[in-house]
Design an enzyme around this catalytic site. Structure first.
Site, PDB file in Angstrom:
ATOM      1  N   GLU A  31      96.531  37.541  23.017  1.00 42.09           N
ATOM      2  CA  GLU A  31      96.959  37.955  24.343  1.00 42.09           C
ATOM      3  C   GLU A  31      95.846  37.551  25.304  1.00 42.09           C
ATOM      4  O   GLU A  31      94.695  37.962  25.113  1.00 42.09           O
ATOM      5  CB  GLU A  31      97.124  39.478  24.333  1.00 42.09           C
ATOM      6  N   ARG A 256      92.940  44.687   9.251  1.00 40.69           N
ATOM      7  CA  ARG A 256      92.099  44.386  10.413  1.00 40.69           C
ATOM      8  C   ARG A 256      90.640  44.401  10.005  1.00 40.69           C
ATOM      9  O   ARG A 256      90.257  45.114   9.088  1.00 40.69           O
ATOM     10  CB  ARG A 256      92.274  45.492  11.455  1.00 40.69           C
ATOM     11  N   LYS A 266      89.680  45.353  22.634  1.00 39.29           N
ATOM     12  CA  LYS A 266      89.482  44.586  23.862  1.00 39.29           C
ATOM     13  C   LYS A 266      89.371  45.501  25.076  1.00 39.29           C
ATOM     14  O   LYS A 266      88.646  45.202  26.025  1.00 39.29           O
ATOM     15  CB  LYS A 266      90.663  43.623  24.061  1.00 39.29           C
TER      16      LYS A 266
END
Ligand code: ATP
Ligand code: MG
Length: 546
Positions: A31, A256, A266
């Site tokens: 993203e 992850r 983020k």
């Protein structure tokens, strides 16, 4: 057939040998709302690396489905970072938003099939009606006639309604034990400018609807993603089954990456940047790829780390010491050695004549004889590290002390004579004599245990050095005590700036980004932003226990 080295590759081999697919086509879908961090690096190494291993292809797709907070600055940085790591998408670069037309069309198709409907629950009602494990969700608009939903959906698109008034929902299963399947929202109204689409759209697809469609439209065969999407996989498959898409990608999830003393969200990283806690996304303390690069990390060291942590299905916390270990190992082989004195104290060698200047050879890299040697001048006045002298030494102190001798690296042995202190008792000057007989040889009549680094006081340069420590004091930043936020654990000593350290003249000519071992100190990289500044990449001491 390629030999599988993890569970993802086992799944791939299964699908290849059963003939379900005949090619490995993956994608990396960041993203563009921030810079890539070491967690993304794990994901993209799996995406690009798996494709490479199977001679397949990997698309780079900007997941800009969500219109908020996206920026071309991030798009460019993401591309740069992926290239830096050595991966390439060729001409397969896409934007999720390029599929908005097609996605809308597929949503219309679902409505026509009676598989989606326009709902008008308010967000509060939504929560109230979602049910629990023993009670199904309630959806009063579920049986809205197809024609009516179609009409409302087009009018949503045309901007006739305010945000939040209507949503488009999939008609799946209100009593599913998986809440993602309880008639999830597919589209919502947002009046916000999109960084590529401008104001063309005021309805935006949800990630869970858009993502499988984007994958299918690009012909992705394996959609590899992190574990938090596991519960979304039934919905992913539902979308693929029920929309009229050209291919059937398979979603496979992996754990992850979490690293000790580090945040990888983020949102948190952005906050650190925006509130000035760090000096930008590329601050050398940041776990971003650009931060690690500025810190002195090489692509090889990062990829080595990613390889060592492996691909697993279970979430775990990786010791940041392992990342540092990988860098140390690489730099030990590649970095040239230099002398730098971070906290200098002057030594006067009384038995050298005034103005004398004698040159000694220093090995540039003991691991690489081809790097040769360089010469450093010894003069009557030199600097040594203040910690290499002690007036009142503890036992087993083999550096310079009253009554003692020590070897100057690659040069003479010096013998302590006297000391000059200031009014506070601080040592400001140490007087010694050099043993001119032994030269750089080893004396036969006695043992000199310590060797310390040194530089000529006037034939040396000055530079700023920044010693970095971990940004956070808490090991597990994912599980903070009640009532605490991540910023409560910032390490006040995460960057210690040393002005005017004494360094070899040659370091003035170092290229930005160039790495060195400052002997007996650690590995340092010349900063790429501030002139004449060296960043600590990693210390010499390895705290990591494998
Ligand atoms: P964040 O929580 O930091 O905002 P994200 O998942 O929203 O992360 P994206 O830009 O959407 O960020 O991530 C792109 C890809 O990278 C996703 O497929 C995601 O699964 C993966 N990814 C992100 N963080 C990690 C991590 N810590 N470990 C492994 N993969 C990750
Ligand atoms: Mg995401």
């Amino acid at each position: 057939m390629v030999e599988a080295s993890n569970f993802i590759e086992e799944f791939i081999n299964e699908d290849l040998s059963s003939g379900k697919v005949n090619t490995v086509h993956t994608r990396f879908p960041p993203e563009p709302n921030g810079y890539l961090h070491i967690g993304h690096c794990k994901a993209l190494t799996i995406d690009f690396g798996t494709a490479r291993k199977y001679s397949g292809i990997c698309n780079l797709r900007m997941d800009d489905t969500n219109p908020a907070k996206e920026d071309t600055e991030f798009v460019d940085a993401i591309k740069e970072d992926i290239h830096w790591l050595g991966f390439d998408w060729g001409d397969r670069f896409f934007y999720g938003s390029d599929y908005f037309d097609k996605t809308f069309e597929l949503a219309v198709g679902l409505i026509k099939k009676g598989l989606a409907y326009v709902c008008e629950l308010t967000p509060d009602q939504f929560k109230e009606y979602r049910g629990d494990l023993t009670h199904p969700a309630v959806s009063p608009y579920r049986d809205r006639p197809v024609e009516e939903s179609l009409d409302l959906f087009y009018r949503m698109k045309n901007g006739e309604f305010p945000e939040g008034k209507y949503t488009l929902r999939a008609k799946i299963d209100l009593s599913s034990g998986n809440f993602n399947m309880r008639d999830p929202v597919l589209y919502r109204i947002r009046y916000i400018e999109h960084h590529r689409q401008g104001t063309k759209w005021c309805v935006f697809p949800m990630y869970d609807f858009a993502h499988p469609i984007q994958d299918a439209l690009e012909g992705i065969t394996f959609s590899l993603c992190s574990l938090e999407y596991e519960d979304h996989r039934p919905l992913y498959n539902w979308v693929i089954e029920n929309c009229d898409v050209p291919s059937k990608p398979r979603q496979i999830e992996f754990a992850r990456l979490n690293i000790t003393n580090t945040v990888l969200s983020k949102r948190h990283l952005r906050e650190l940047v925006e509130t000035g806690v760090v000096d930008g996304w590329d601050d050398p303390r940041m776990p971003t790829l650009c931060g690690l690069r500025r810190r002195g990390y090489t692509p090889e060291s990062i990829l080595d780390f990613i390889e060592r942590i492996g691909v697993s299905k279970a979430n775990s916390m990786v010791d940041i010491g392992l990342l540092e270990h990988c860098l140390r190992e690489k730099l030990n082989m590649s970095a040239e050695r230099r002398v730098a004195i971070l906290d200098p104290v002057k030594v006067v060698i009384d038995n050298l004549p005034d103005g004398c200047e004698e040159y000694f050879d220093f090995v540039n890299n003991p691991n690489d004889p081809e790097k040769g040697t360089r010469k450093l001048p010894l003069t009557k006045e030199i600097f040594i590290e203040s910690t290499d002298f002690s007036l009142d030494p503890p036992p087993k102190f083999f550096r310079l002390k009253p009554g003692g001798e020590v070897r100057l690296m690659s040069s003479y042995i010096i013998k302590y004579k006297s000391v000059v202190t200031d009014e506070n008792g601080k040592v400001v000057e140490i007087h010694c004599d050099a043993d001119l007989e032994t030269g750089t040889g080893v004396p036969t009549d006695r043992k000199v245990k310590g060797t310390i680094h040194w530089l000529s006081a006037d034939k040396s340069a000055r530079a700023d050095v920044i010693l970095y420590n971990r940004l956070f004091t808490e090991e597990n930043m994912n599980d903070l005590p009640e009532g605490k936020i991540f910023k409560d654990f910032l390490n006040p000593e995460s960057a210690i700036v040393i002005k005017d350290a004494v360094v070899e003249n040659s370091l003035l000519e170092a290229k930005p980004g160039e790495s060195f071992q400052f002997v007996r100190q650690g590995y340092f990289a010349k900063d790429t932003k501030n002139s004449n500044t060296f960043n600590l990449s990693v210390s010499l001491k390895d705290s990591f226990k494998a």
